[in-house]
Write a protein that holds these residues in place. Structure first.
Motif, mmCIF file in Angstrom:
data_model
loop_
_atom_site.group_PDB
_atom_site.id
_atom_site.type_symbol
_atom_site.label_atom_id
_atom_site.label_comp_id
_atom_site.label_asym_id
_atom_site.label_seq_id
_atom_site.Cartn_x
_atom_site.Cartn_y
_atom_site.Cartn_z
ATOM 1 N N LYS A 470 11.599 -0.419 6.095
ATOM 2 C CA LYS A 470 10.469 -1.169 5.529
ATOM 3 C C LYS A 470 10.329 -0.890 4.039
ATOM 4 O O LYS A 470 10.103 -1.800 3.247
ATOM 5 C CB LYS A 470 9.180 -0.783 6.253
ATOM 6 N N ILE A 471 10.448 0.395 3.683
ATOM 7 C CA ILE A 471 10.341 0.756 2.253
ATOM 8 C C ILE A 471 11.448 0.096 1.454
ATOM 9 O O ILE A 471 11.229 -0.476 0.378
ATOM 10 C CB ILE A 471 10.384 2.285 2.092
ATOM 11 N N MET A 472 12.695 0.134 1.991
ATOM 12 C CA MET A 472 13.824 -0.460 1.269
ATOM 13 C C MET A 472 13.666 -1.970 1.162
ATOM 14 O O MET A 472 13.916 -2.565 0.102
ATOM 15 C CB MET A 472 15.126 -0.103 1.992
ATOM 16 N N VAL A 510 2.313 -2.957 0.403
ATOM 17 C CA VAL A 510 2.602 -2.612 -0.998
ATOM 18 C C VAL A 510 2.372 -1.123 -1.234
ATOM 19 O O VAL A 510 3.191 -0.433 -1.861
ATOM 20 C CB VAL A 510 1.731 -3.457 -1.948
ATOM 21 N N LEU A 511 1.255 -0.602 -0.726
ATOM 22 C CA LEU A 511 0.968 0.822 -0.905
ATOM 23 C C LEU A 511 1.982 1.689 -0.169
ATOM 24 O O LEU A 511 2.307 2.797 -0.626
ATOM 25 C CB LEU A 511 -0.444 1.132 -0.414
ATOM 26 N N LEU A 512 2.507 1.188 0.943
ATOM 27 C CA LEU A 512 3.540 1.932 1.650
ATOM 28 C C LEU A 512 4.791 2.064 0.785
ATOM 29 O O LEU A 512 5.426 3.121 0.726
ATOM 30 C CB LEU A 512 3.878 1.224 2.973
ATOM 31 N N SER A 513 5.135 0.987 0.094
ATOM 32 C CA SER A 513 6.316 1.030 -0.770
ATOM 33 C C SER A 513 6.120 1.957 -1.959
ATOM 34 O O SER A 513 7.090 2.392 -2.579
ATOM 35 C CB SER A 513 6.655 -0.382 -1.266
ATOM 36 N N LEU A 514 4.853 2.240 -2.280
ATOM 37 C CA LEU A 514 4.566 3.107 -3.425
ATOM 38 C C LEU A 514 4.381 4.572 -3.023
ATOM 39 O O LEU A 514 4.073 5.402 -3.873
ATOM 40 C CB LEU A 514 3.292 2.622 -4.134
ATOM 41 N N GLN A 515 4.553 4.872 -1.746
ATOM 42 C CA GLN A 515 4.362 6.242 -1.305
ATOM 43 C C GLN A 515 5.255 7.246 -2.031
ATOM 44 O O GLN A 515 4.813 8.343 -2.359
ATOM 45 C CB GLN A 515 4.573 6.341 0.210
#
Length: 654
Positions: A470-472, A510-515
């Motif tokens: 998901k992050i990628m 979006v916040l998950l990708s910024l973790q």
């Protein structure tokens, strides 16, 4: 009998109301008016204890004056004082004023609140207060009546009559306050006019002197004897100040000398020295300071004793002394000196200002004479310079064209550098996620080979794969959106498509990708957004906006290791989404805030700032999203974005 008594009381109330109206038109003193109201009030109810507090609107905060106070038990607690109003929980008077409502309480009611915590003074058996309102229904004060005697309490009818009388007193007080303010304004205006008359008289004398100086300036080049010019100048200055002892000294820059062309003195017929080297005497002292100087006898003696005046010339037994340099720009033409030997003639700062004024205009007259000679020489030089200037202009135009071309190339280079820096963030996150996934895969293979892999471990591995993918996925999409955003800067148009998405879920993604960016930092991020906001808009723009906000907060808002909070909130307002973002970081000063949205402006260049984050944010909100953005910040108070844009872009397009 009861009806007759009630009728007589109503008639008495009508008489009181009529009396209040008459007093408001005839009385000019508020205290006298309230004394009459108190006396009239005593005719219809028990009024031994009565006071009025009025708000002072010219004072800062909630402040009142107790303009009338009569009490059987307590002395006036705030006589002739401006009192800051307490909170409604601390004072019944404050409760009435701040709530704008009537308050009636018994001794038991007050004691239930705490005798020491509610009000000042002796506890009354019955207390009644009514707000005083103006025509705009704003509170201007409070009127209070109270009884310390259990035999005298206030019935419902008393309370209603007291409230009615308070309304009429309110109207009367407005007129009296207006009259009081008018009288103060008239008094202040009278004093102001007196000052204006004095200043105007002084200004007329100065204007006349200025006109005469201008006439001297115009005649300076044709004056047969320069001493006549200085004599006329002496006469003009003597009209403004006492100048029985007067001297003009001229400075000759080429020879570094000072000459005395005009000298009038009560004790010396002629100047002690007609010409001397610069650095000697009081004239040199004033020229070195390049500022007007005012001295009394002791001050003059102290300068002599300190050695600041080298070889003083002339009589030293002065009582008061002034010297003003004749300056025009950086050019010093000389000094005008006025002095007094009489202790009754003492010069002031105002007179020194006049002398300085005269000296500056005398410098103009001297400069004009010298300028006439210089103009003829300059004319020939100017013609030669015009030819050279025309050539220089052509060269300047060519250089300007070259600078414009170089600036375009430099801007393109800065844009490429900004792209490289900004796109590094999502790609770096993908690399980190990939490395983490590879490590987890290695550990899982090792557990499988060792035979220790159980169902929980396998499920944990699957969760890691799911989260990493998901992050990628999110960051690769973000990188693509970032490229498109920079393309928007270049071509001023986005090629993103409108799609349906849920705002809350998308913010979480979006916040998950910024973790990875937030990991290890003591920054708390909170999201306040209903789960029913479904949008038809550009998700890439929303993602880029949120990402730029968070990254800017991390880079610019918080120092390394500094803890803080980031708050993200969204809500529907009709057909629009209102989006608020704030942090409690270092904030910005007004100069920095004004340049926030300028392209390539950054306070951290070389330290994580490209100067394009806020610029892209602004373009996305006002461009694809069709909204508005406002920003508020101050040093130490963090940064707050307020965005507003349509929820359904398809409807907007239609």
């Amino acid at each position: 009998m009861e009806s007759e008594s009630r009728l007589r009381r109503l008639e008495a109330v009508q008489e009181i109301l009529l009396e209040i109206g008459q007093l408001s038109s005839s009385c000019t003193d508020i205290a006298v008016f309230l004394q009459s109201v108190h006396a009239a009030l005593g005719r219809i109810m028990y009024a031994a204890n009565f006071y009025v507090a009025l708000c002072d609107r010219e004072a800062e905060g909630n402040a009142v004056r107790f303009v009338y106070f009569v009490d059987e038990v307590d002395d006036h607690p705030y006589r002739d004082q401006l009192v800051q109003l307490a909170s409604p929980d601390e004072s019944p008077t404050a409760w009435v004023i701040l709530n704008g409502q009537r308050l009636v309480m018994t001794a038991a009611d007050q004691l239930a609140r705490g005798e020491d915590d509610f009000g000042v003074g002796t506890v009354a058996e019955h207390w009644m207060g009514c707000p005083l309102m103006d025509q705009n229904h704003e509170v201007i004060g409070a009127m209070v009546i109270q009884s310390y005697d259990r035999q005298h309490t206030y019935s419902d009818e008393d309370q209603a009559l007291f409230a009615q009388i308070a309304n009429h007193v309110s109207s009367a007080l407005q007129g009296l306050q207006s009259m009081d303010r008018l009288e103060r304004a008239v008094h202040e205006r009278t004093l102001e006019l007196e000052r204006e008359v004095a200043e105007r008289s002084k200004a007329e004398k100065l204007q006349r002197a200025l006109y005469e100086i201008a006439s001297l300036s115009a005649a300076a080049s044709t004056e047969s004897d320069p001493r006549d010019l200085y004599r006329h100048l002496h006469e003009i200055i003597s009209e403004l100040i006492t100048a029985r002892n007067f001297l003009i000294a001229l400075f000759h820059a080429k020879t570094e000398e000072i000459s005395i062309p005009y000298f009038v003195d009560e004790k010396d017929v002629d100047a002690p020295v007609k010409r001397f080297e610069y650095g000697i005497g009081m004239s040199s002292f004033v020229l070195k300071r390049r500022a007007p100087t005012l001295l009394d006898g002791p001050g003059f003696a102290a300068l002599l004793a300190s050695g600041e005046i080298n070889e003083p010339l002339g009589n030293q037994g002065i009582s008061s002394w002034m010297g003003a340099p004749m300056l025009l720009g950086d050019q010093a033409y000389g000094v005008i000196i006025v002095q007094s030997y009489d202790e009754s003639v003492t010069y002031t700062q105002a007179e020194m200002d006049i002398l300085a004024f005269m000296a500056s205009h005398t410098a103009v007259a001297i400069a004009r004479t010298r300028a006439d000679l210089a103009i003829r020489r300059a004319k020939t030089e100017l013609e030669e310079q015009n030819t050279a200037l025309a050539t220089a202009i052509n060269q300047l135009q060519d250089a300007q064209s070259e600078l414009v071309r170089q600036e375009k190339l430099a801007s393109l280079g800065r844009l490429v550098a900004g792209v490289a820096h900004e796109i590094n963030t999502p790609l770096g996150i993908c690399v980190t996620a990939t490395s983490h996934l590879v490590e987890e895969l290695r550990l899982t293979k090792q557990d499988l080979a060792d035979g220790v892999l159980d169902e929980d471990g396998l499920n944990g591995f699957f969760d890691t794969i799911d989260q990493s993918l998901k992050i990628m996925t999110t960051n690769t999409q973000r990188a693509a959106a970032l490229v498109r955003s920079f393309k928007q800067v270049a071509v001023d148009q986005s090629s993103d498509n409108i799609r349906h998405f849920n705002l809350r879920k998308y913010l979480d993604e979006v916040l998950l990708s910024l973790q990875p960016k937030l990991k290890g930092k003591p920054i708390e991020v909170s999201v306040e957004c209903p789960s029913d906001i479904n949008m038809e808009s550009f998700p890439g723009a929303v993602s880029q906006i949120v990402t730029n906000m968070v990254v800017n907060s991390l880079v610019h808002g918080f120092e390394e290791g500094q803890s803080g909070k980031i708050r993200i909130a969204g809500r529907l307002e009709g057909d629009h989404v209102v989006f608020d973002y704030s942090d409690d970081g270092v904030g910005m000063d007004p100069a920095t805030l004004q340049q926030l949205f300028d392209p390539f402006f950054t306070t951290k260049r070389g330290s994580g700032g490209s100067g394009l984050g806020a610029h892209i944010l602004y373009n996305l909100v006002t461009g694809p999203l069709g909204g508005t953005v406002k920003v508020v910040s101050s040093p130490g108070m963090g940064l707050h974005y307020h965005l507003r844009f349509p929820r359904d872009q398809r409807k907007v397009a239609a």
